[in-house]
Design a protein around this motif. Sequence first.
Motif, PDB file in Angstrom:
ATOM      1  N   SER A 122      -2.256  -6.747  -3.084  1.00 22.67           N
ATOM      2  CA  SER A 122      -1.402  -7.386  -2.087  1.00 22.67           C
ATOM      3  C   SER A 122      -0.841  -8.745  -2.478  1.00 22.67           C
ATOM      4  O   SER A 122       0.350  -8.999  -2.285  1.00 22.67           O
ATOM      5  CB  SER A 122      -2.175  -7.556  -0.776  1.00 22.67           C
ATOM      6  OG  SER A 122      -2.630  -6.316  -0.308  1.00 22.67           O
ATOM      7  N   TYR A 123      -1.701  -9.657  -2.964  1.00 23.21           N
ATOM      8  CA  TYR A 123      -1.271 -11.038  -3.180  1.00 23.21           C
ATOM      9  C   TYR A 123      -1.832 -11.620  -4.464  1.00 23.21           C
ATOM     10  O   TYR A 123      -2.966 -11.326  -4.843  1.00 23.21           O
ATOM     11  CB  TYR A 123      -1.752 -11.947  -2.042  1.00 23.21           C
ATOM     12  CG  TYR A 123      -1.019 -11.759  -0.757  1.00 23.21           C
ATOM     13  CD1 TYR A 123       0.188 -12.415  -0.518  1.00 23.21           C
ATOM     14  CD2 TYR A 123      -1.516 -10.933   0.237  1.00 23.21           C
ATOM     15  CE1 TYR A 123       0.871 -12.244   0.676  1.00 23.21           C
ATOM     16  CE2 TYR A 123      -0.833 -10.755   1.433  1.00 23.21           C
ATOM     17  CZ  TYR A 123       0.349 -11.406   1.640  1.00 23.21           C
ATOM     18  OH  TYR A 123       1.027 -11.237   2.807  1.00 23.21           O
ATOM     19  N   LYS A 124      -1.036 -12.483  -5.080  1.00 22.90           N
ATOM     20  CA  LYS A 124      -1.510 -13.411  -6.099  1.00 22.90           C
ATOM     21  C   LYS A 124      -1.586 -14.768  -5.399  1.00 22.90           C
ATOM     22  O   LYS A 124      -0.614 -15.178  -4.754  1.00 22.90           O
ATOM     23  CB  LYS A 124      -0.544 -13.466  -7.286  1.00 22.90           C
ATOM     24  CG  LYS A 124      -0.585 -12.218  -8.145  1.00 22.90           C
ATOM     25  CD  LYS A 124       0.526 -12.174  -9.168  1.00 22.90           C
ATOM     26  CE  LYS A 124       0.329 -13.128 -10.296  1.00 22.90           C
ATOM     27  NZ  LYS A 124       1.352 -12.967 -11.366  1.00 22.90           N
ATOM     28  N   LEU A 125      -2.742 -15.451  -5.498  1.00 23.58           N
ATOM     29  CA  LEU A 125      -2.990 -16.678  -4.747  1.00 23.58           C
ATOM     30  C   LEU A 125      -3.533 -17.771  -5.649  1.00 23.58           C
ATOM     31  O   LEU A 125      -4.286 -17.491  -6.588  1.00 23.58           O
ATOM     32  CB  LEU A 125      -4.036 -16.434  -3.656  1.00 23.58           C
ATOM     33  CG  LEU A 125      -3.774 -15.282  -2.690  1.00 23.58           C
ATOM     34  CD1 LEU A 125      -5.062 -14.815  -2.056  1.00 23.58           C
ATOM     35  CD2 LEU A 125      -2.802 -15.740  -1.640  1.00 23.58           C
ATOM     36  N   SER A 126      -3.186 -19.004  -5.328  1.00 24.17           N
ATOM     37  CA  SER A 126      -3.745 -20.143  -6.043  1.00 24.17           C
ATOM     38  C   SER A 126      -3.758 -21.363  -5.137  1.00 24.17           C
ATOM     39  O   SER A 126      -2.806 -21.614  -4.409  1.00 24.17           O
ATOM     40  CB  SER A 126      -2.920 -20.446  -7.303  1.00 24.17           C
ATOM     41  OG  SER A 126      -3.535 -21.466  -8.052  1.00 24.17           O
ATOM     42  N   VAL A 136      -2.845 -27.345  -1.358  1.00 27.62           N
ATOM     43  CA  VAL A 136      -1.681 -26.483  -1.157  1.00 27.62           C
ATOM     44  C   VAL A 136      -2.045 -25.099  -1.687  1.00 27.62           C
ATOM     45  O   VAL A 136      -2.534 -24.964  -2.806  1.00 27.62           O
ATOM     46  CB  VAL A 136      -0.447 -27.017  -1.917  1.00 27.62           C
ATOM     47  CG1 VAL A 136       0.741 -26.079  -1.768  1.00 27.62           C
ATOM     48  CG2 VAL A 136      -0.089 -28.422  -1.434  1.00 27.62           C
ATOM     49  N   MET A 137      -1.828 -24.073  -0.862  1.00 26.87           N
ATOM     50  CA  MET A 137      -2.032 -22.700  -1.310  1.00 26.87           C
ATOM     51  C   MET A 137      -0.666 -22.063  -1.538  1.00 26.87           C
ATOM     52  O   MET A 137       0.226 -22.177  -0.695  1.00 26.87           O
ATOM     53  CB  MET A 137      -2.787 -21.878  -0.279  1.00 26.87           C
ATOM     54  CG  MET A 137      -3.111 -20.460  -0.789  1.00 26.87           C
ATOM     55  SD  MET A 137      -3.825 -19.396   0.486  1.00 26.87           S
ATOM     56  CE  MET A 137      -2.343 -18.752   1.231  1.00 26.87           C
ATOM     57  N   LEU A 138      -0.524 -21.409  -2.671  1.00 29.46           N
ATOM     58  CA  LEU A 138       0.689 -20.654  -2.970  1.00 29.46           C
ATOM     59  C   LEU A 138       0.302 -19.181  -3.016  1.00 29.46           C
ATOM     60  O   LEU A 138      -0.743 -18.818  -3.567  1.00 29.46           O
ATOM     61  CB  LEU A 138       1.268 -21.085  -4.320  1.00 29.46           C
ATOM     62  CG  LEU A 138       1.655 -22.562  -4.427  1.00 29.46           C
ATOM     63  CD1 LEU A 138       2.058 -22.899  -5.859  1.00 29.46           C
ATOM     64  CD2 LEU A 138       2.780 -22.895  -3.464  1.00 29.46           C
ATOM     65  N   ALA A 139       1.139 -18.336  -2.417  1.00 31.25           N
ATOM     66  CA  ALA A 139       0.849 -16.901  -2.359  1.00 31.25           C
ATOM     67  C   ALA A 139       2.110 -16.102  -2.677  1.00 31.25           C
ATOM     68  O   ALA A 139       3.152 -16.338  -2.081  1.00 31.25           O
ATOM     69  CB  ALA A 139       0.336 -16.529  -0.971  1.00 31.25           C
ATOM     70  N   GLU A 140       1.986 -15.189  -3.626  1.00 31.96           N
ATOM     71  CA  GLU A 140       3.070 -14.263  -3.948  1.00 31.96           C
ATOM     72  C   GLU A 140       2.708 -12.894  -3.406  1.00 31.96           C
ATOM     73  O   GLU A 140       1.655 -12.348  -3.750  1.00 31.96           O
ATOM     74  CB  GLU A 140       3.274 -14.195  -5.462  1.00 31.96           C
ATOM     75  CG  GLU A 140       4.367 -13.233  -5.881  1.00 31.96           C
ATOM     76  CD  GLU A 140       4.551 -13.142  -7.383  1.00 31.96           C
ATOM     77  OE1 GLU A 140       5.136 -12.147  -7.826  1.00 31.96           O
ATOM     78  OE2 GLU A 140       4.090 -14.061  -8.103  1.00 31.96           O
ATOM     79  N   ASP A 141       3.538 -12.352  -2.541  1.00 29.73           N
ATOM     80  CA  ASP A 141       3.313 -11.043  -1.931  1.00 29.73           C
ATOM     81  C   ASP A 141       3.698  -9.967  -2.939  1.00 29.73           C
ATOM     82  O   ASP A 141       4.877  -9.757  -3.228  1.00 29.73           O
ATOM     83  CB  ASP A 141       4.145 -10.928  -0.657  1.00 29.73           C
ATOM     84  CG  ASP A 141       3.892  -9.660   0.125  1.00 29.73           C
ATOM     85  OD1 ASP A 141       3.296  -8.713  -0.422  1.00 29.73           O
ATOM     86  OD2 ASP A 141       4.306  -9.606   1.303  1.00 29.73           O
ATOM     87  N   LEU A 142       2.704  -9.258  -3.465  1.00 31.24           N
ATOM     88  CA  LEU A 142       2.964  -8.231  -4.474  1.00 31.24           C
ATOM     89  C   LEU A 142       3.538  -6.952  -3.888  1.00 31.24           C
ATOM     90  O   LEU A 142       4.086  -6.141  -4.632  1.00 31.24           O
ATOM     91  CB  LEU A 142       1.657  -7.916  -5.229  1.00 31.24           C
ATOM     92  CG  LEU A 142       1.049  -9.092  -5.995  1.00 31.24           C
ATOM     93  CD1 LEU A 142      -0.308  -8.682  -6.590  1.00 31.24           C
ATOM     94  CD2 LEU A 142       1.996  -9.584  -7.062  1.00 31.24           C
ATOM     95  N   THR A 143       3.451  -6.805  -2.573  1.00 30.66           N
ATOM     96  CA  THR A 143       3.991  -5.595  -1.951  1.00 30.66           C
ATOM     97  C   THR A 143       5.516  -5.650  -1.848  1.00 30.66           C
ATOM     98  O   THR A 143       6.142  -4.647  -1.564  1.00 30.66           O
ATOM     99  CB  THR A 143       3.393  -5.358  -0.546  1.00 30.66           C
ATOM    100  OG1 THR A 143       3.800  -6.414   0.333  1.00 30.66           O
ATOM    101  CG2 THR A 143       1.862  -5.282  -0.613  1.00 30.66           C
ATOM    102  N   LYS A 144       6.097  -6.831  -2.071  1.00 34.46           N
ATOM    103  CA  LYS A 144       7.549  -6.990  -1.996  1.00 34.46           C
ATOM    104  C   LYS A 144       8.225  -6.750  -3.342  1.00 34.46           C
ATOM    105  O   LYS A 144       9.421  -6.784  -3.449  1.00 34.46           O
ATOM    106  CB  LYS A 144       7.923  -8.384  -1.488  1.00 34.46           C
ATOM    107  CG  LYS A 144       7.559  -8.591  -0.037  1.00 34.46           C
ATOM    108  CD  LYS A 144       8.031  -9.951   0.424  1.00 34.46           C
ATOM    109  CE  LYS A 144       7.741 -10.148   1.903  1.00 34.46           C
ATOM    110  NZ  LYS A 144       8.193 -11.448   2.370  1.00 34.46           N
ATOM    111  N   SER A 145       7.432  -6.535  -4.400  1.00 35.00           N
ATOM    112  CA  SER A 145       7.994  -6.350  -5.737  1.00 35.00           C
ATOM    113  C   SER A 145       8.549  -4.963  -5.921  1.00 35.00           C
ATOM    114  O   SER A 145       8.140  -4.001  -5.395  1.00 35.00           O
ATOM    115  CB  SER A 145       6.921  -6.596  -6.803  1.00 35.00           C
ATOM    116  OG  SER A 145       6.422  -7.899  -6.684  1.00 35.00           O
TER     117      SER A 145
END
Length: 145
Positions: A122-126, A136-145
């Motif tokens: 679902s997500y890549k998070l850091s 600060v949390m950054l999240a890339e939604d992998l389901t949108k790729s």
Amino acid sequence: MPIHLENVGIAVRDLEEAIAFFTDLGLTVVGRDTVSGDWTDTAVGLDGNHARIAMLQTPDGNGRLELFEYIHPDAIETSPTLPNEIGMHRVAFSVDDIDEALRIAARHGCRPLRGVGTYGDSYKLSYLRGPSGILVMLAEDLTKS
């Protein structure tokens, strides 16, 4: 009673540094001011309240940060919040490309606390430390790729 989140307020050490960081990530400054007087003393609950403020907005228009730098009284330095401490925790953003967002953050001297984790498919998070030690949390939604 309807309720709507207006913004998240964050006290910063250096307003310009914080604005540069968040605008490079894609937020837009929608207002700036210097505030003081009886109304701020009353609303904030702090006598002699005098601060420089900036309101920033996410590109989708749904999220806002109010950054403020105290002129008076002096700002009180605290240890940066740890991820497991009670209280105001972090500000989180969805990004299209976490690697690009981390490159932008690195230009400001901000790096992940440990790295990038992947939550299932679902997500890549850091988590990273932004200006003034802000988590600060950054999240890339992998389901949108």
